[in-house]
Design an enzyme around this catalytic site. Structure first.
Site, short mmCIF file in Angstrom:
data_model
loop_
_atom_site.label_atom_id
_atom_site.label_comp_id
_atom_site.label_asym_id
_atom_site.label_seq_id
_atom_site.Cartn_x
_atom_site.Cartn_y
_atom_site.Cartn_z
N GLN A 101 60.67 6.61 21.36
CA GLN A 101 59.03 6.84 21.80
C GLN A 101 59.08 6.83 23.27
OE1 GLN A 101 56.20 3.67 22.35
NE2 GLN A 101 54.75 4.69 20.79
N TYR A 171 47.73 3.28 27.34
CA TYR A 171 48.51 3.88 28.34
C TYR A 171 48.01 5.08 28.94
CZ TYR A 171 51.53 0.09 26.75
OH TYR A 171 52.11 -1.15 26.57
N GLY A 316 55.52 -4.16 12.07
CA GLY A 316 56.08 -4.61 13.37
C GLY A 316 56.51 -6.13 13.23
N CYS A 343 51.56 -16.02 14.02
CA CYS A 343 51.70 -17.23 15.00
C CYS A 343 51.48 -16.59 16.40
CB CYS A 343 52.71 -18.27 14.70
SG CYS A 343 54.43 -17.52 15.15
N CYS A 347 56.78 -13.62 19.54
CA CYS A 347 56.92 -12.31 19.91
C CYS A 347 55.98 -11.83 20.93
CB CYS A 347 56.57 -11.42 18.51
SG CYS A 347 55.13 -11.79 17.88
N GLN A 416 55.79 -32.48 9.68
CA GLN A 416 54.48 -32.20 10.31
C GLN A 416 53.86 -30.84 10.07
OE1 GLN A 416 52.53 -34.71 12.35
NE2 GLN A 416 54.12 -36.04 11.47
#
Ligand code: SF4
Length: 638
Positions: A101, A171, A316, A343, A347, A416
């Site tokens: 890419q 972009y 992804g 979450c 990443c 937890q």
């Protein structure tokens, strides 16, 4: 069962063994000069070993001014090209294809990153960036088009099977396409055709250079999600025009930096939500379409293909959480799949801070080159505490070849983390607990539940290594009235141990406080949240934060920031804000001001002279990402 997903596919002349694609994601595992490292290669190679049919690399910058990150792939000279040949060869050895890419960040970068002033179609500052870019001259535009051609040719020479031109995410090409960022009055602005001209010229020039048989993909955003930006109706036309200009595939994504929270949508967003856009697009174009964004369920993926809503599924974050996803689906090993929990901590959360990526549920990410090996010195290991960090320490040390005994005082593993999975949109956290449980079983870890470890047990066990992962306990603040019967801890509310009245005040605006407030608000309680800092959940990643804030707002939660709790009474909380006292009437007061390490056992063991390793919250109460990584490093490092 998954006939579509595992059917071969074609993009132009490129034959692919299945429909699984790794989309471009910046990892920051290259050298600073953009050349490939062994770490970078191993990270991608693992996905090829896991049977992804096509890997599209992260965006490589095409010249010095084009990069949006300090560390990323570059492709503008022979040195860059040569260093990436090894990557191509290693992916090919696994039977996968790899597409390069190429991109130019335009105004979505800074002079601090590139050493040069950012450029754009128009001198308009991106809402997320600090600088006003320089407006490109026509001569400069033509030079950038040539740089795209140069990068594509270098990629072809390095052996890449295809090239993808990045026309999305705000972009440079996207900036030209969009009236949100393009206010030019020359042949590159104004009308739809003029705004498309830059994109068209790049496609045509690249096609002319690489030849008619070399596959060219283009990445486009279904919607920019900004006021006055491109929407799906525009994208349908742009995709058709790109097809006419010579692309072999349209790779669909969404959002720009101003709406970055949707580029990788958080757990609150429904899986596969972009398929509704690609379904529309497929009616307009005849080249294949790739869809992305929060896919984790293979049955849904199969359905998307079966209903002809897309031709390929790009995973992804799921390919980061589990690079062997396709292989496991193919073999029906569903309970071995490490599911991305949305979450964002490892990443995107790290990427936006300019750090190389990691993954909460897969700490091996980016460390495949260093850690995935067996020990020459097997040991007998005791792990105390079966929360995420302790489990990870047990899993990693067992994988490394040690004999592992895990002890947990409660009757289940998870610690937890089980409570963290209770608030709205957090139920996916349980998939990580299930995955850890399965790994412990597969690795023959000796798991001892309902077993409170004593110093004596440690001494008698003759362990070579003792890892303490006893977690943390909620803090009780020193506030007048805290002992009242109307005061409860957030954890007890979430687990249902304690009931609360209709009107609640939550003290503490960190993640636990905000999520407990959200949980109560959605259960029709009247809630207020009080925080000393000037915002609640300030450190949380933007995606999850937006959804919590939205829920709080829509359910009329009152938010008091920069506020100090003075006193709790039987029917109110008295706070001080901006120098004045406010009385918040309530039936219950919920405490959520954080946790402190539970290291009672660790201190006793140390006092007996026993050598221990303390990990996770027991060392320092913090984020699960850090705790799991701690467990991983200690487990593999024994
Ligand atoms: Fe998914 Fe979280 Fe891992 Fe990112 S860090 S890939 S969101 S599990």
């Amino acid at each position: 069962m998954f006939n579509k997903l595992f059917s071969s596919g074609k993009i132009g002349t490129m034959e692919l063994k299945n429909r699984f694609v790794v989309p471009p994601m910046v990892s920051m595992f290259t050298n600073e000069d953009g050349t490939a490292t062994e770490r970078f290669i191993r990270y991608y190679e693992e996905k090829a070993k896991g049977e992804f049919g096509l890997i599209i690399t992260e965006n490589y910058s095409i010249n010095q001014n084009a990069g949006g990150f300090k560390i990323m792939g570059r492709m503008w000279n022979e040195k860059h090209m040569n260093s990436h040949k090894e990557l191509v060869d290693r992916i090919h050895k696994q039977g996968s294809k790899i597409c390069l890419q190429i991109y130019h960040a335009g105004r979505q970068t800074t002079s601090e990153i590139t050493g040069l002033k950012p450029v754009a179609p128009s001198p308009i500052k991106d809402p997320t960036m600090p600088e006003i870019p320089k407006e490109l001259t026509v001569k400069e535009i033509l030079k950038i088009e040539d740089d795209f051609v140069n990068a594509a040719l270098l990629g072809k020479k390095a052996g890449f099977d295809a090239v993808e031109i990045h026309g999305a995410h705000g972009y440079l090409i996207n900036q030209f396409l969009s009236p949100f960022s393009n206010k030019r009055t020359d042949m590159y602005g104004g009308s739809f055709i003029n705004r498309f001209r830059f994109c068209k010229e790049i496609i045509e020039k690249v096609r002319g250079a690489v030849g008619k048989d070399y596959p060219i993909l283009i990445r486009l955003g279904a919607e920019e999600l900004v006021e006055g930006g491109l929407n799906i109706d525009d994208t349908k036309i742009i995709a058709k025009m790109a097809e006419n200009a010579g692309v072999d595939c349209v790779d669909i994504t969404v959002g720009v930096y101003a709406t970055r929270y949707m580029i990788a949508a958080p757990a609150a967003v429904k899986e596969g939500w972009l398929a509704k856009y690609t379904a529309e697009l497929k009616k307009k174009i005849s080249v294949p379409v790739i869809v992305v964004n929060r896919f984790t369920n293979p049955f849904l993926m199969e359905d998307v293909l079966d209903e002809n809503k897309a031709d390929f599924i790009a995973l992804g974050r799921q390919s980061i959480a589990d690079p062997h996803f396709p292989e496991k689906v193919k073999e029906g090993r569903f309970d071995e799949i490490n599911k991305c929990i949305g979450c964002m901590q490892g990443c995107i959360g790290r990427q936006v801070q300019g750090k190389n990526i990691s993954c909460l549920v897969n700490p091996l990410t980016g460390k495949e080159y260093a850690y995935d090996k067996k020990t020459d010195n097997p040991k007998k290991v005791m792990v105390i505490g079966a929360g995420p960090a302790g489990n990870e320490a047990a899993i990693s040390s067992a994988r490394a070849g040690h004999e592992v005994h895990l002890f947990e005082k409660s009757n289940k593993i998870g610690g937890q983390w089980l409570i963290a999975a209770i608030p709205p949109n957090k139920e996916e956290l349980n998939s990580f607990t299930l995955w850890q449980k399965k790994q412990l079983e597969m690795l023959n870890v000796d798991v001892n539940l309902e077993t409170e470890v004593t110093v004596d047990m440690v001494k008698k066990g003759n362990y070579d290594e003792v890892i303490v992962a006893t977690g943390a306990n909620p803090i009780t603040p020193n506030i007048e009235g805290i002992e009242g019967e109307n005061v409860v801890q957030a954890n007890d509310v979430l687990t249902g141990i304690k009931l609360v009245g209709d009107r609640c005040v939550v003290i503490g605006g960190g993640l636990v406080g905000a999520e407990t407030c959200e949980f109560l608000a959605l259960e029709w309680h009247k809630v207020a949240i009080v925080e000393m800092l000037d915002e609640i959940i300030g450190g949380l990643e933007e995606g999850p934060r937006r959804y919590i804030m939205k829920n709080l707002k829509e359910n009329n939660a009152e938010i008091y920031t920069s506020s100090k709790v003075k006193k709790i009474t039987s029917d109110s909380v008295i706070i001080e804000k901006d120098g004045r006292e406010i009385t918040l009437e309530c039936d219950s007061v919920v405490i959520a001001i954080g946790s402190s390490s539970d290291n009672k056992l660790a201190r006793k063991l140390e006092n007996e002279g026993i050598d221990i390793k303390i990990i996770g919250d027991a060392k320092k109460a913090g984020r699960a990402l850090d705790g799991v990584l701690d467990g991983f490093k200690v487990g593999y490092g024994l």
